[in-house]
Design a protein around this motif. Sequence first.
Motif, PDB file in Angstrom:
ATOM      1  N   SER A   1      85.103  63.338 -36.045  1.00 23.80           N
ATOM      2  CA  SER A   1      83.895  64.142 -35.438  1.00 23.80           C
ATOM      3  C   SER A   1      82.159  64.117 -34.384  1.00 23.80           C
ATOM      4  N   SER A   2      81.961  64.804 -33.688  1.00 22.73           N
ATOM      5  CA  SER A   2      80.932  64.407 -33.085  1.00 22.73           C
ATOM      6  C   SER A   2      80.294  65.818 -33.064  1.00 22.73           C
ATOM      7  N   VAL A   3      79.260  65.620 -33.122  1.00 24.22           N
ATOM      8  CA  VAL A   3      78.372  67.208 -32.240  1.00 24.22           C
ATOM      9  C   VAL A   3      77.087  66.964 -31.252  1.00 24.22           C
ATOM     10  N   ILE A   4      77.885  68.199 -31.094  1.00 21.35           N
ATOM     11  CA  ILE A   4      77.185  67.432 -28.560  1.00 21.35           C
ATOM     12  C   ILE A   4      76.390  68.409 -28.899  1.00 21.35           C
ATOM     13  N   LEU A   5      74.537  68.722 -29.199  1.00 23.74           N
ATOM     14  CA  LEU A   5      73.190  69.470 -28.768  1.00 23.74           C
ATOM     15  C   LEU A   5      73.465  69.973 -27.420  1.00 23.74           C
ATOM     16  N   ASP A   6      73.719  71.038 -26.755  1.00 22.03           N
ATOM     17  CA  ASP A   6      74.695  71.120 -25.517  1.00 22.03           C
ATOM     18  C   ASP A   6      73.308  72.228 -24.967  1.00 22.03           C
ATOM     19  N   PRO A   7      72.231  72.019 -24.530  1.00 20.56           N
ATOM     20  CA  PRO A   7      71.330  70.884 -24.115  1.00 20.56           C
ATOM     21  C   PRO A   7      70.345  71.071 -25.446  1.00 20.56           C
ATOM     22  N   LEU A   8      69.843  70.113 -25.889  1.00 21.01           N
ATOM     23  CA  LEU A   8      68.073  70.470 -26.879  1.00 21.01           C
ATOM     24  C   LEU A   8      67.429  70.560 -25.461  1.00 21.01           C
ATOM     25  N   LYS A   9      66.722  71.994 -25.635  1.00 25.06           N
ATOM     26  CA  LYS A   9      65.915  72.974 -24.895  1.00 25.06           C
ATOM     27  C   LYS A   9      64.428  72.678 -26.200  1.00 25.06           C
ATOM     28  N   GLY A  10      63.862  72.668 -25.181  1.00 25.77           N
ATOM     29  CA  GLY A  10      61.956  73.791 -25.673  1.00 25.77           C
ATOM     30  C   GLY A  10      61.882  74.152 -24.821  1.00 25.77           C
ATOM     31  N   LEU A  11      61.089  75.905 -25.261  1.00 27.35           N
ATOM     32  CA  LEU A  11      60.971  76.561 -25.212  1.00 27.35           C
ATOM     33  C   LEU A  11      59.701  77.369 -25.586  1.00 27.35           C
ATOM     34  N   SER A  12      59.171  78.192 -24.890  1.00 24.05           N
ATOM     35  CA  SER A  12      58.146  78.667 -24.527  1.00 24.05           C
ATOM     36  C   SER A  12      57.871  79.868 -25.427  1.00 24.05           C
ATOM     37  N   GLU A  13      56.506  80.299 -25.845  1.00 22.78           N
ATOM     38  CA  GLU A  13      55.634  80.676 -26.618  1.00 22.78           C
ATOM     39  C   GLU A  13      57.032  82.223 -27.068  1.00 22.78           C
ATOM     40  N   ASP A  14      57.096  82.796 -25.674  1.00 22.69           N
ATOM     41  CA  ASP A  14      58.312  83.750 -25.892  1.00 22.69           C
ATOM     42  C   ASP A  14      60.008  84.061 -25.685  1.00 22.69           C
ATOM     43  N   GLY A  15      60.034  82.537 -25.550  1.00 21.88           N
ATOM     44  CA  GLY A  15      61.050  82.196 -24.836  1.00 21.88           C
ATOM     45  C   GLY A  15      62.264  82.382 -23.778  1.00 21.88           C
ATOM     46  N   SER A  16      60.966  83.377 -22.934  1.00 18.35           N
ATOM     47  CA  SER A  16      61.045  83.191 -21.418  1.00 18.35           C
ATOM     48  C   SER A  16      61.731  81.895 -21.133  1.00 18.35           C
ATOM     49  N   ARG A  17      60.993  81.318 -20.940  1.00 23.03           N
ATOM     50  CA  ARG A  17      60.972  79.747 -19.741  1.00 23.03           C
ATOM     51  C   ARG A  17      61.388  78.497 -20.433  1.00 23.03           C
ATOM     52  N   VAL A  18      61.793  77.480 -20.021  1.00 17.56           N
ATOM     53  CA  VAL A  18      62.804  76.147 -20.622  1.00 17.56           C
ATOM     54  C   VAL A  18      61.375  75.443 -20.237  1.00 17.56           C
ATOM     55  N   THR A  19      60.781  74.706 -21.456  1.00 18.62           N
ATOM     56  CA  THR A  19      59.685  73.666 -20.970  1.00 18.62           C
ATOM     57  C   THR A  19      60.040  72.608 -20.727  1.00 18.62           C
ATOM     58  N   SER A  20      60.653  71.948 -21.149  1.00 19.41           N
ATOM     59  CA  SER A  20      62.093  70.159 -21.316  1.00 19.41           C
ATOM     60  C   SER A  20      63.330  70.817 -21.430  1.00 19.41           C
TER      61      SER A  20
END
Length: 568
Positions: A307-326
């Motif tokens: 098996s393997s696990v895929i991080l789908d995807p790995l994201k960075g989010l802003s303080e309120d979760g409204s915006r993907v920073t990376s």
Amino acid sequence: MMKKIHILTLISLAFLFITSCIKEAINLPKKFDTINSKTGIPLVDADVSLASTINKFTSVEVNSEGFYEMVIKPDKFDFITAENLIKLPNPLVNSSVVGTSPEAPVTGSQSTITFSTSVGVDFTSASVLSAPGTDLKKVFFKAGNIKINLSHTYGGRTLNPVSIRFSSIKSTSDNSILVLTVPSAIASNTSTEFTGDLNGYHMDLSSGSSIPIEVSATITSGNATTGGISLSNFSIDNLGWKRIEGKFGNMQIPLVENGTQQIYKFGVSPFSSNTDNNSPTVGPTLDFLFVNPSLKITFLSEFGTSSSVILDPLKGLSEDGSRVTSSVDGVVLQIGRPNDPYPSSFTITPKDEINTITGSTLNPLLKPGPSTLNYGLVLSITGTSSVTDFIHDDSKISAKSELRLPFHGRGKFFNLQTDVAYPGASEGTGKFNLTDSISASVESALFILKATNSIPIAFEISIQFLDENKVFIDEISSGVNVPAVKVDGADIDATTLRSNASKFSSTTSEIDRGRFDVINSKCKFVRLKARPQTTGYDKSSTNFVKIFPTDKLNIQMSVIAKTKIEQK
């Protein structure tokens, strides 16, 4: 005769810089006339380490090299169990017409009649088990009903005894074949239902995806000399599975619950308070680079597969979760295959695998300053040819993560802030309040703020007063959007990266009577805001610094008030 004079009177305007940062609290005298007016009242004398400013978000450790590193350890979490990921077709079989024996003669007063048929089964209607390359060999049940109707056309005769054997359905405990019987004789031209409980049985599919059915019946006395036996209304439903064996095709299973993919996240310090006036906007010039950061994810697999696990995807989010920073796509983490405990036990000892995501992947995520790192998970299963794969109903994949950010690197333009209750003079209410006689005579207040910095980080510091709803009232500064204190970072030794020369800064800020009255009547909280920048920072170079436990920022604050007093 009365005359009016102006004198300097000291006011006890006190607040804590950061709750966890105060090294020593100073008890202020209750009578103002006992204080030397030339020095002002000392309000804060605090040693602040970088560790103490962020320990409300995470833990800080001293690593083997002697400098600080942040350690973020979210709670261990268990993924959804296999039973919720793999659903068997329900019903598995639902066939109205099963089969009829050829007409068979009756010899003498009784005769034994046998015949065989089969019904196909298809597990591939279950979405996960329909993956190309899947070849199931056994399915173990913990629940399920099996039913089939039998009738015959030997007029005037009865069948007794009658048994229906399912040679591919066997007891898990002793491998005996499932046999259904009824306790009474079956008359001709009537239909009788045979039922059974599949709990504790397994279905053997080694010979193909069909269920062989064998009927054995004894015909007792009567007039008819020929006739036949028919099977109909065969069903297997209400299934619950305990274990599945076989070869599993290439499956990708999003980890979902109630139809929604689960998202796992954890806060990232020091960016947890990366805000400006409560806005989630992060300035475009923010930059941060750690040397050797690591995100260690330990997986514990109970799936008896490769098996393997895929991080789908790995994201960075802003303080309120409204915006993907990376965002980083395609992060795949391998998981080992545990040993198979069957037949001695259905309990699996998980297989540990540690996967580490390092700086080359992490730094692009951290640079824009996310508040949280989030990821959905997709379980990827690949069958093996050398062994039989297996999955248990309660098999799960667990994970625990550990993010380590060493205080070795460079950075600028990220924001730190903390809100603390204001420890004023009104019996612990947090409200700043002078006595009426002193308050009424205040003309202005002069705040004196001093900083001595042995941390190789420059700070721009401002101090805000907030009302009970944490709405901005006023700020100690020397102008609009100008910090109250700018203190340079300490000089460092180029070889050891240790600080070797502290920097000092001092500023004063005067607040007039109108502003003072508003603060006095409304202030409930104080917010400290700081914008750090490492010494020698240049994003095009490698001017890195390290932060050691001995590095401190000392903040001292005092205040002098100008008052008008009547005197004879």
